[in-house]
Design a protein around this motif. Structure first.
Motif, short mmCIF file in Angstrom:
data_model
loop_
_atom_site.label_atom_id
_atom_site.label_comp_id
_atom_site.label_asym_id
_atom_site.label_seq_id
_atom_site.Cartn_x
_atom_site.Cartn_y
_atom_site.Cartn_z
N GLU A 65 30.90 7.26 51.91
CA GLU A 65 30.94 8.53 51.17
C GLU A 65 32.30 9.19 51.29
O GLU A 65 32.81 9.77 50.33
N LYS A 66 32.90 9.09 52.46
CA LYS A 66 34.24 9.67 52.66
C LYS A 66 35.27 8.95 51.79
O LYS A 66 36.20 9.57 51.27
N ILE A 67 35.10 7.65 51.65
CA ILE A 67 36.02 6.88 50.82
C ILE A 67 35.82 7.24 49.35
O ILE A 67 36.79 7.47 48.63
N VAL A 68 34.58 7.30 48.91
CA VAL A 68 34.28 7.65 47.52
C VAL A 68 34.82 9.03 47.18
O VAL A 68 35.35 9.24 46.09
N ALA A 69 34.75 9.96 48.11
CA ALA A 69 35.23 11.32 47.87
C ALA A 69 36.72 11.35 47.51
O ALA A 69 37.17 12.23 46.76
N LYS A 70 37.46 10.38 47.99
CA LYS A 70 38.90 10.30 47.69
C LYS A 70 39.17 9.95 46.23
O LYS A 70 40.28 10.13 45.75
N LEU A 71 38.17 9.44 45.54
CA LEU A 71 38.36 8.99 44.16
C LEU A 71 38.29 10.14 43.15
O LEU A 71 38.67 9.97 42.00
N GLY A 72 37.77 11.29 43.55
CA GLY A 72 37.67 12.43 42.65
C GLY A 72 36.25 12.63 42.15
O GLY A 72 35.41 11.74 42.23
N GLU A 73 36.01 13.83 41.64
CA GLU A 73 34.67 14.25 41.23
C GLU A 73 34.00 13.31 40.23
O GLU A 73 32.83 13.00 40.35
N GLU A 74 34.74 12.90 39.22
CA GLU A 74 34.16 12.06 38.18
C GLU A 74 33.62 10.75 38.77
O GLU A 74 32.51 10.33 38.47
N TYR A 75 34.41 10.13 39.64
CA TYR A 75 33.97 8.89 40.26
C TYR A 75 32.81 9.12 41.22
O TYR A 75 31.90 8.30 41.31
N VAL A 76 32.85 10.21 41.94
CA VAL A 76 31.77 10.52 42.88
C VAL A 76 30.44 10.60 42.13
O VAL A 76 29.45 9.97 42.52
N PHE A 77 30.42 11.34 41.05
CA PHE A 77 29.19 11.50 40.26
C PHE A 77 28.70 10.16 39.72
O PHE A 77 27.53 9.80 39.87
#
Length: 144
Positions: A97-109
């Motif tokens: 989740e911490k890694i995904v958060a680095k990708l930005g909101e659009e990718y997180v969603f």
């Protein structure tokens, strides 16, 4: 995975295991990954390479290359027992989740939406075809 350039090589490699950890979590209801769950997860990983959101197409193409090897290795590395396995898987998912958060909101969603569908698909690998035929409308407790 050009879209994931914000991540280090190590983070990219770890992120490619996200669908594997989701599959292992979905299959953990009985504390193990059985043959049917493994087969369902591998097939779904392949399907995702051409059916996912365009932002994740490259991600799934890369993840699919080593999916079966990764699921085998990670399954074998997990401890015995449902609760012990769930703790390890949850810890790994928190790190992802911490890694995904680095990708930005659009990718997180989009990533969350995609991983949710992955988990649901693997969780249903033991669904009874007869139940789905007789009760095509989902009924809580029957079609879950």
């Amino acid at each position: 995975m050009k879209s994931f350039q914000k991540l280090s090589l190590k983070e990219n490699v770890q992120l490619l295991k996200f669908p594997v950890y989701i599959s292992l979590l979905a299959a953990n209801s009985d504390g193990r990954l059985d043959k049917e769950e493994k087969m369902t997860a591998a097939k779904f990983s392949h399907i995702k390479t051409f059916s996912s959101d365009p932002l994740l197409t490259n991600f799934y193409a890369e993840a699919d290359k080593n999916f079966e090897k990764n699921i085998e290795e990670l399954e074998n590395s997990l401890p015995e027992g449902k609760d012990n396995r769930e703790k390890v898987i949850s810890r790994e998912l928190a790190a992802l989740e911490k890694i995904v958060a680095k990708l930005g909101e659009e990718y997180v969603f989009i990533m969350h939406k995609s991983m949710k569908s992955f988990k649901e698909h693997v969780s249903r690998s033991h669904r009874n075809v007869l139940v789905d035929f007789i009760f095509p409308v989902p009924l809580e407790g029957l079609n879950d």
